[in-house]
Enzyme design. Structure first.
Site, PDB file in Angstrom:
ATOM      1  N   GLY A   1      -5.898 -17.534   5.333  1.00 62.67           N
ATOM      2  CA  GLY A   1      -6.458 -17.225   4.011  1.00 62.67           C
ATOM      3  C   GLY A   1      -6.580 -18.454   3.130  1.00 62.67           C
ATOM      4  O   GLY A   1      -6.823 -18.335   1.929  1.00 62.67           O
TER       5      GLY A   1
ATOM      6  N   THR B   1      -1.945  -8.193   4.515  1.00 65.32           N
ATOM      7  CA  THR B   1      -0.619  -7.573   4.649  1.00 65.32           C
ATOM      8  C   THR B   1       0.119  -7.664   3.315  1.00 65.32           C
ATOM      9  O   THR B   1       0.756  -6.688   2.869  1.00 65.32           O
ATOM     10  CB  THR B   1       0.194  -8.264   5.771  1.00 65.32           C
ATOM     11  OG1 THR B   1      -0.664  -8.495   6.890  1.00 65.32           O
ATOM     12  CG2 THR B   1       1.371  -7.418   6.208  1.00 65.32           C
TER      13      THR B   1
ATOM     14  N   ALA C   1       1.510 -13.732   8.153  1.00 64.19           N
ATOM     15  CA  ALA C   1       1.306 -14.889   9.040  1.00 64.19           C
ATOM     16  C   ALA C   1       0.148 -14.580   9.985  1.00 64.19           C
ATOM     17  O   ALA C   1      -0.199 -13.407  10.204  1.00 64.19           O
ATOM     18  CB  ALA C   1       2.570 -15.195   9.832  1.00 64.19           C
TER      19      ALA C   1
ATOM     20  N   GLU D   1       1.722 -21.730  -0.097  1.00 68.28           N
ATOM     21  CA  GLU D   1       2.666 -20.906   0.669  1.00 68.28           C
ATOM     22  C   GLU D   1       3.850 -21.745   1.134  1.00 68.28           C
ATOM     23  O   GLU D   1       5.007 -21.304   1.087  1.00 68.28           O
ATOM     24  CB  GLU D   1       1.941 -20.269   1.858  1.00 68.28           C
ATOM     25  CG  GLU D   1       0.929 -19.220   1.400  1.00 68.28           C
ATOM     26  CD  GLU D   1       0.013 -18.688   2.490  1.00 68.28           C
ATOM     27  OE1 GLU D   1      -0.590 -17.640   2.265  1.00 68.28           O
ATOM     28  OE2 GLU D   1      -0.099 -19.312   3.557  1.00 68.28           O
TER      29      GLU D   1
ATOM     30  N   ASP E   1       5.645 -12.982   2.719  1.00 62.00           N
ATOM     31  CA  ASP E   1       4.283 -13.405   3.059  1.00 62.00           C
ATOM     32  C   ASP E   1       3.951 -12.952   4.482  1.00 62.00           C
ATOM     33  O   ASP E   1       4.851 -12.658   5.283  1.00 62.00           O
ATOM     34  CB  ASP E   1       4.166 -14.935   2.948  1.00 62.00           C
ATOM     35  CG  ASP E   1       2.722 -15.403   2.854  1.00 62.00           C
ATOM     36  OD1 ASP E   1       1.798 -14.566   2.923  1.00 62.00           O
ATOM     37  OD2 ASP E   1       2.515 -16.621   2.705  1.00 62.00           O
TER      38      ASP E   1
HETATM   39  O1  5RP Z   1      -1.404 -17.423   5.763  1.00 59.98           O
HETATM   40  C1  5RP Z   1      -2.028 -16.580   5.182  1.00 59.98           C
HETATM   41  C2  5RP Z   1      -2.970 -16.888   4.086  1.00 59.98           C
HETATM   42  O2  5RP Z   1      -3.144 -18.268   3.926  1.00 59.98           O
HETATM   43  C3  5RP Z   1      -1.854 -15.144   5.563  1.00 59.98           C
HETATM   44  O3  5RP Z   1      -0.514 -14.816   5.469  1.00 59.98           O
HETATM   45  C4  5RP Z   1      -2.333 -14.942   6.974  1.00 59.98           C
HETATM   46  O4  5RP Z   1      -3.675 -15.397   7.071  1.00 59.98           O
HETATM   47  C5  5RP Z   1      -2.231 -13.483   7.407  1.00 59.98           C
HETATM   48  O5  5RP Z   1      -3.205 -12.723   6.750  1.00 59.98           O
HETATM   49  P1  5RP Z   1      -3.314 -11.151   6.935  1.00 59.98           P
HETATM   50  O6  5RP Z   1      -2.093 -10.545   6.364  1.00 59.98           O
HETATM   51  O7  5RP Z   1      -4.575 -10.809   6.163  1.00 59.98           O
HETATM   52  O8  5RP Z   1      -3.484 -10.854   8.409  1.00 59.98           O
END
Ligand code: 5RP
Length: 220
Positions: free
Chosen positions: A95, A29, A81, A101, A79
């Site tokens: 991730g 995202t 989640a 973060e 960010d």
């Molecule tokens: O916390 C995170 C990375 O550590 C990401 O924000 C979370 O995993 C969401 O990822 P995505 O946007 O690919 O669904």
């Protein structure tokens, strides 16, 4: 869901103020957010990044990546989640970037979280809760997590016997089978286990704004 992620990310650009340094998270995202931020790069003074992956993406769109020690507090952090509850408390760390973060979230005045609708839950815990651990403490922390939460910690591995290594040189335990009815308490308790670097519960410092991608995006 990628269209919903893109719509949430584009809406978050509205929170960027001229001349500011923007905190930037990690994930698919956020990749859309970095793309959009690249289009307004002349309006900002740079970014602080939560991962090597995001730093590369930011540089690729012409945005300077700055050291948090040199910037002071940030106005905005954007960010994604893995889960988000109605009080804007989050599970993050899918991730593996949870520690940086959490640091950037703490350093920022406003934390805008961008998600697609699949991330919304009533009670956190369906997504396995990431815990970053110092490698030598992996088994100790796993035992303590079982006693404390009754969940099942699983060592995140890149391949058989090879732990996923975070940008900080540590490992991740993902705790399955939780139903987190008191996230603030669980965050505090897990943080107290020796060997835990950080836990992917963002409850003591939840998001200030959650943007759920859609047509139109919803702001919570
Ligand atoms: O916390 C995170 C990375 O550590 C990401 O924000 C979370 O995993 C969401 O990822 P995505 O946007 O690919 O669904």
């Amino acid at each position: 869901m990628s269209e919903a992620k893109r719509l949430a990310a584009e809406k978050a650009i509205e929170y960027v103020t001229d001349g500011s340094i923007v905190g930037v998270g990690t994930g698919s995202t956020v990749a859309y957010f970095i793309e959009a931020l690249g289009r307004v790069r002349d309006r900002i003074a740079g970014a602080v990044s939560s991962s090597e992956q995001s730093s590369e993406r930011l540089r690729a769109v012409g945005i300077d990546v700055l050291d948090l020690n040199a910037t002071g507090p940030l106005a905005l952090y954007v960010d994604g989640a893995d889960e988000c509850d109605p009080q804007r408390r989050l599970i993050k760390g899918g991730g593996a970037a949870l520690t940086r973060e959490k640091i950037i979230a703490e350093a920022s005045k406003t934390f805008v979280c961008i998600v697609d609708p699949s991330k919304q839950v009533d009670v956190l815990g369906r997504f396995p809760l990431p815990v970053e651990v110092v490698p030598m403490a992996r088994s100790l922390v796993a035992r303590e997590l079982i006693a404390m939460t009754a969940g099942q910690p699983v060592w995140r591995q890149a391949s058989e016997g090879q732990g996923v290594v975070t940008d900080n040189g540590n490992w991740i335990l993902d705790v399955h089978g939780l139903s987190i009815t008191d996230p603030v308490r669980m965050e505090q308790q897990i943080n107290q286990i020796p060997g835990v670097v950080s836990v992917g519960l963002f409850a003591r410092r939840p998001a200030d704004v959650v943007i759920v991608g859609g047509e139109p995006p919803r702001v919570l």
